[in-house]
Design a protein around this motif. Structure first.
Motif, PDB file in Angstrom:
ATOM      1  N   ASN A 156      12.659-100.204  52.798  1.00  0.00           N
ATOM      2  CA  ASN A 156      12.836 -99.170  53.359  1.00  0.00           C
ATOM      3  C   ASN A 156      12.116 -98.030  51.895  1.00  0.00           C
ATOM      4  OD1 ASN A 156      12.827 -99.901  49.785  1.00  0.00           O
ATOM      5  ND2 ASN A 156      14.410-100.557  50.143  1.00  0.00           N
ATOM      6  N   ARG A 157      12.374 -96.703  51.926  1.00  0.00           N
ATOM      7  CA  ARG A 157      11.532 -95.860  51.342  1.00  0.00           C
ATOM      8  C   ARG A 157      10.490 -95.945  50.058  1.00  0.00           C
ATOM      9  NH1 ARG A 157      11.086 -89.795  52.205  1.00  0.00           N
ATOM     10  NH2 ARG A 157      12.995 -90.436  53.691  1.00  0.00           N
ATOM     11  N   GLY A 183      18.852-104.379  53.865  1.00  0.00           N
ATOM     12  CA  GLY A 183      17.518-103.121  53.903  1.00  0.00           C
ATOM     13  C   GLY A 183      16.310-102.947  52.614  1.00  0.00           C
ATOM     14  N   HIS A 189      18.852-102.975  64.254  1.00  0.00           N
ATOM     15  CA  HIS A 189      19.994-103.677  63.751  1.00  0.00           C
ATOM     16  C   HIS A 189      21.095-103.705  64.628  1.00  0.00           C
ATOM     17  CE1 HIS A 189      19.524-101.914  59.197  1.00  0.00           C
ATOM     18  NE2 HIS A 189      18.119-101.512  59.580  1.00  0.00           N
ATOM     19  N   VAL A 191      14.883-104.230  57.853  1.00  0.00           N
ATOM     20  CA  VAL A 191      14.087-102.437  57.675  1.00  0.00           C
ATOM     21  C   VAL A 191      15.547-102.054  57.334  1.00  0.00           C
ATOM     22  CG1 VAL A 191      13.163-101.388  59.202  1.00  0.00           C
ATOM     23  CG2 VAL A 191      12.807-103.458  58.804  1.00  0.00           C
ATOM     24  N   VAL A 192      14.979-100.618  56.841  1.00  0.00           N
ATOM     25  CA  VAL A 192      15.679 -99.224  56.825  1.00  0.00           C
ATOM     26  C   VAL A 192      15.264 -98.337  57.495  1.00  0.00           C
ATOM     27  CG1 VAL A 192      17.165 -97.108  55.360  1.00  0.00           C
ATOM     28  CG2 VAL A 192      16.799 -99.386  54.281  1.00  0.00           C
ATOM     29  N   ASP A 193      15.988 -98.247  59.277  1.00  0.00           N
ATOM     30  CA  ASP A 193      15.179 -97.499  59.959  1.00  0.00           C
ATOM     31  C   ASP A 193      14.197 -95.894  59.634  1.00  0.00           C
ATOM     32  OD1 ASP A 193      15.579 -99.367  61.768  1.00  0.00           O
ATOM     33  OD2 ASP A 193      17.013 -98.884  63.081  1.00  0.00           O
ATOM     34  N   ASP A 194      14.829 -95.472  59.079  1.00  0.00           N
ATOM     35  CA  ASP A 194      14.664 -94.086  59.419  1.00  0.00           C
ATOM     36  C   ASP A 194      13.803 -94.047  58.105  1.00  0.00           C
ATOM     37  OD1 ASP A 194      16.300 -92.515  60.976  1.00  0.00           O
ATOM     38  OD2 ASP A 194      17.978 -92.590  59.059  1.00  0.00           O
ATOM     39  N   ASP A 195      14.443 -95.153  56.490  1.00  0.00           N
ATOM     40  CA  ASP A 195      12.881 -94.616  56.223  1.00  0.00           C
ATOM     41  C   ASP A 195      11.772 -94.897  56.665  1.00  0.00           C
ATOM     42  OD1 ASP A 195      14.773 -93.984  53.569  1.00  0.00           O
ATOM     43  OD2 ASP A 195      14.789 -96.131  52.816  1.00  0.00           O
ATOM     44  N   THR A 242      10.613 -99.430  49.539  1.00  0.00           N
ATOM     45  CA  THR A 242       9.286-100.885  48.712  1.00  0.00           C
ATOM     46  C   THR A 242       8.411-100.400  50.142  1.00  0.00           C
ATOM     47  OG1 THR A 242      10.984-101.566  50.251  1.00  0.00           O
ATOM     48  CG2 THR A 242      10.682-102.064  48.291  1.00  0.00           C
TER      49      THR A 242
END
Ligand code: GLV
Length: 307
Positions: free
Chosen positions: A204-205, A201, A249, A226-230, A207
């Protein structure tokens, strides 16, 4: 000597290659049940119990560069070194893939593809390397090759890693304290990090939001970083101009995932660098011979660090 083998794909090809590379070695595919006592084990996607009951194992070889899945799933006997692949033919493939991805954005070939769909004839101004700093996260065996390749293509190159590295011609940053400065100065981010509790993670949004507007993300490492939604939110807002993704993921990437159809995402099915049987077997066989001579080998995983 005995080698226990477990590979989900092409088991005969792997076995034959090991038999050729280590004459006189008995190579046997793992099967559930009482342990066949082996000197070495080589595997990918091991079942938890793969090494149960192994009493004289000298080393375990992960037939991939990343060990996150193995550390998650395998019960590794204490004291047995876990060794991962180092390049083994993957470096060149990674270089090709990342060169292509960076040049595609640098030369605006993604924009030209969109223009073609509209039959639009329009030339953008010539790109300048000094306006396109590339940043490599993760400076291990593969990351170092990518940094050198990007430098050879004429890009300013930045590098970020957990521990400090000094590299010729690369502006390096280390640790959490220098991550922001690295991101703020990077136009095309190439993620080559191992997946560990520290990197899960990490993109993210917050970083990814520190990358300059119009930046690109290329992930050739692991989806879990990676945070996909971000990432999708930053692509949708226009802050990020594009993402090239080779790791996810869940793999295969579920058909309903937004990445499949997002106009700013280009994705591939975890093929940026495929494991090559001959190269991998040659490397593992060389290390087995070194162990037999009592020599140290490189690529031993630090289990506490996670790579
Ligand atoms: C591939 O993802 C590898 O870890 O080698």
């Amino acid at each position: 000597m005995r080698l226990l083998l477990h590979v989900p794909k092409a088991p005969d090809e792997w076995r034959d290659a090991f038999v050729r590379a280590l004459p006189g070695t008995e190579v046997r595919a793992w099967a559930p049940g009482p342990a066949w006592q082996a000197d070495y084990a080589a595997f990918w996607h091991p079942p938890r119990e793969l090494l149960d009951g192994q009493a004289r194992l000298k080393a375990a070889f992960n037939l991939a560069a990343g060990v996150d899945a193995t550390l998650r799933s395998l019960a590794l006997p204490p004291g047995v070194p876990l060794v991962r692949l180092e390049d083994a033919g993957m470096g060149k493939q990674m270089e090709e893939y990342v060169a292509w991805a960076v040049l595609r954005y640098f030369r605006r070939l993604d924009d030209y593809a969109r223009q073609q769909a509209r039959a639009e004839w329009r030339v953008h101004r010539p790109p300048r390397h000094d306006e396109f700093p590339t940043g490599v996260m993760g400076l291990g065996v593969l990351g170092l090759r990518l940094a050198a390749m990007l430098r050879a293509l004429g890009f300013p190159v930045l590098g970020w890693s957990a521990s400090r590295k000094v590299l010729d011609g690369v502006r390096t940053f280390a640790g959490a304290g220098e991550l922001d400065a690295f991101l703020r100065a990077t136009r095309a981010l190439v993620c080559m990090l191992p997946l560990t509790p520290d990197t899960a993670g990490l993109l993210n949004r917050a970083t990814l939001g520190r990358l300059p507007p119009g930046a690109y993300v290329i992930n050739v490492a692991r989806g879990g970083i990676v945070v996909d939604d971000d990432l999708l939110a930053l692509l949708d807002s226009g802050h990020l101009a594009g993402a090239t993704l080779d790791a996810f993921h869940a793999e295969p990437l579920p058909a309903a995932h937004r990445f499949w159809s997002h106009p700013k995402v280009f994705l591939t099915p975890h093929c940026s660098a495929l494991t090559l049987v001959e190269d991998s077997v040659a490397q593992v066989a060389g290390k087995i011979r070194a162990f037999e001579r009592g020599e140290a080998v490189t690529g031993v995983v630090d289990r506490a660090r996670g790579y």
